[in-house]
Scaffold this motif. Structure first.
Motif, mmCIF file in Angstrom:
data_model
loop_
_atom_site.group_PDB
_atom_site.id
_atom_site.type_symbol
_atom_site.label_atom_id
_atom_site.label_comp_id
_atom_site.label_asym_id
_atom_site.label_seq_id
_atom_site.Cartn_x
_atom_site.Cartn_y
_atom_site.Cartn_z
ATOM 1 N N LEU A 98 38.998 -58.827 44.422
ATOM 2 C CA LEU A 98 36.800 -58.447 45.741
ATOM 3 C C LEU A 98 37.207 -59.569 46.496
ATOM 4 N N ALA A 99 37.012 -58.725 47.778
ATOM 5 C CA ALA A 99 36.940 -59.967 48.337
ATOM 6 C C ALA A 99 35.332 -60.326 48.496
ATOM 7 N N SER A 100 34.947 -62.404 47.714
ATOM 8 C CA SER A 100 34.131 -62.243 47.583
ATOM 9 C C SER A 100 33.729 -63.852 48.207
ATOM 10 N N LYS A 101 32.587 -64.236 48.228
ATOM 11 C CA LYS A 101 32.533 -65.327 48.805
ATOM 12 C C LYS A 101 32.217 -66.290 47.261
ATOM 13 N N ASP A 102 32.519 -66.174 46.179
ATOM 14 C CA ASP A 102 32.413 -66.680 44.651
ATOM 15 C C ASP A 102 33.934 -67.734 44.703
ATOM 16 N N GLY A 103 34.901 -66.470 45.053
ATOM 17 C CA GLY A 103 36.491 -67.296 45.290
ATOM 18 C C GLY A 103 36.211 -67.936 43.505
ATOM 19 N N VAL A 104 36.893 -67.090 43.025
ATOM 20 C CA VAL A 104 37.101 -67.586 41.363
ATOM 21 C C VAL A 104 38.252 -67.751 41.996
ATOM 22 N N THR A 105 39.387 -67.183 42.226
ATOM 23 C CA THR A 105 40.786 -66.551 41.902
ATOM 24 C C THR A 105 41.652 -67.382 43.450
ATOM 25 N N ALA A 106 40.493 -67.820 44.643
ATOM 26 C CA ALA A 106 41.287 -68.240 45.986
ATOM 27 C C ALA A 106 39.878 -67.879 47.200
ATOM 28 N N PRO A 107 40.290 -68.987 47.639
ATOM 29 C CA PRO A 107 39.081 -68.906 48.527
ATOM 30 C C PRO A 107 38.760 -67.320 49.386
ATOM 31 N N GLY A 108 37.957 -67.561 48.694
ATOM 32 C CA GLY A 108 37.506 -65.407 49.919
ATOM 33 C C GLY A 108 37.668 -64.645 48.696
ATOM 34 N N ILE A 109 38.684 -64.444 47.667
ATOM 35 C CA ILE A 109 39.235 -63.278 46.017
ATOM 36 C C ILE A 109 38.722 -63.890 45.144
ATOM 37 N N THR A 110 38.336 -63.121 44.267
ATOM 38 C CA THR A 110 37.790 -63.157 43.046
ATOM 39 C C THR A 110 38.911 -62.530 42.536
ATOM 40 N N VAL A 111 39.328 -62.267 41.281
ATOM 41 C CA VAL A 111 40.354 -60.996 40.333
ATOM 42 C C VAL A 111 39.598 -60.625 39.166
ATOM 43 N N ILE A 112 38.926 -60.034 38.947
ATOM 44 C CA ILE A 112 38.305 -59.627 37.854
ATOM 45 C C ILE A 112 39.185 -58.373 36.678
ATOM 46 N N ASP A 113 39.387 -59.260 35.676
ATOM 47 C CA ASP A 113 39.325 -58.017 34.395
ATOM 48 C C ASP A 113 38.816 -57.576 33.368
ATOM 49 N N VAL A 114 38.435 -56.330 33.253
ATOM 50 C CA VAL A 114 37.391 -55.401 32.669
ATOM 51 C C VAL A 114 37.678 -54.827 32.026
ATOM 52 N N ARG A 115 37.758 -55.257 30.155
ATOM 53 C CA ARG A 115 38.500 -54.365 29.127
ATOM 54 C C ARG A 115 38.050 -53.147 29.377
ATOM 55 N N ARG A 116 38.378 -52.097 28.932
ATOM 56 C CA ARG A 116 38.725 -50.495 28.340
ATOM 57 C C ARG A 116 36.823 -50.367 27.632
ATOM 58 N N ASP A 117 36.546 -50.231 26.801
ATOM 59 C CA ASP A 117 34.869 -49.824 26.873
ATOM 60 C C ASP A 117 34.101 -50.546 27.839
ATOM 61 N N LEU A 118 34.144 -51.789 28.992
ATOM 62 C CA LEU A 118 33.261 -51.528 30.295
ATOM 63 C C LEU A 118 33.738 -51.206 31.248
#
Length: 156
Positions: A98-118
């Motif tokens: 994601l291009a995200s102001k939350d910046g969890v992975t790096a400034p301006g970037i967040t990676v989300i891992d979503v398991r199969r059932d979600l």
């Protein structure tokens, strides 16, 4: 699993987009030294045109929240810039950059891992919006990513 090359490409794509911020805010740049009749508004109105086309409308997405008591939990929202639809390890999860102001992975970037059932159905793609919450863990390449326990998506 995201490869470091894909994360690097995603980072370059976002950094190459200029000074715009999440949510469509403009940088406040004004043309002309005095800001006279050449000045442009800091935020476009709904009728402003971008590149000869109407400016895209922002799509709202319900904000995911961390459940009470979940240690190391973070929530993030943003525009999807990359989707890994087929996970190489075969467990059926999906990964979103994601291009995200939350910046969890790096400034301006967040990676989300979503398991199969979600996994949202249909699976959203680049340009759509996603919001997720969950504990922050290290990915297979050492990147910080949210392992989603709650996910919401909105199409553009």
């Amino acid at each position: 699993m995201l490869t470091s090359a894909l994360v690097a490409v995603a980072l370059l794509a976002v950094m190459g987009c200029g000074g715009g911020q999440e949510g469509g805010a403009e940088s406040g740049f004004e043309r002309g030294a005095e800001g006279g009749s050449d000045a442009r508004p800091a935020r476009p109105d709904s009728t402003e045109r971008v590149g000869g086309r109407p400016a895209p409308k922002r799509t709202a997405v319900r904000r995911a929240k961390c459940p009470a008591g979940l240690a190391g939990c973070r929530a993030a929202s943003g525009r999807i810039i990359f989707v890994e639809r087929v996970d190489p390890d075969g467990d059926g999860d999906a990964h979103f950059v994601l291009a995200s102001k939350d910046g969890v992975t790096a400034p301006g970037i967040t990676v989300i891992d979503v398991r199969r059932d979600l996994r949202p159905r249909p699976l959203p793609g680049p340009g759509d919006r996603l919001s997720a919450a969950g504990p922050v863990r290290s990915g297979s390449y050492g990147q910080h990513q949210i392992e989603a326990v709650e996910v919401f998506a909105a199409r553009r």
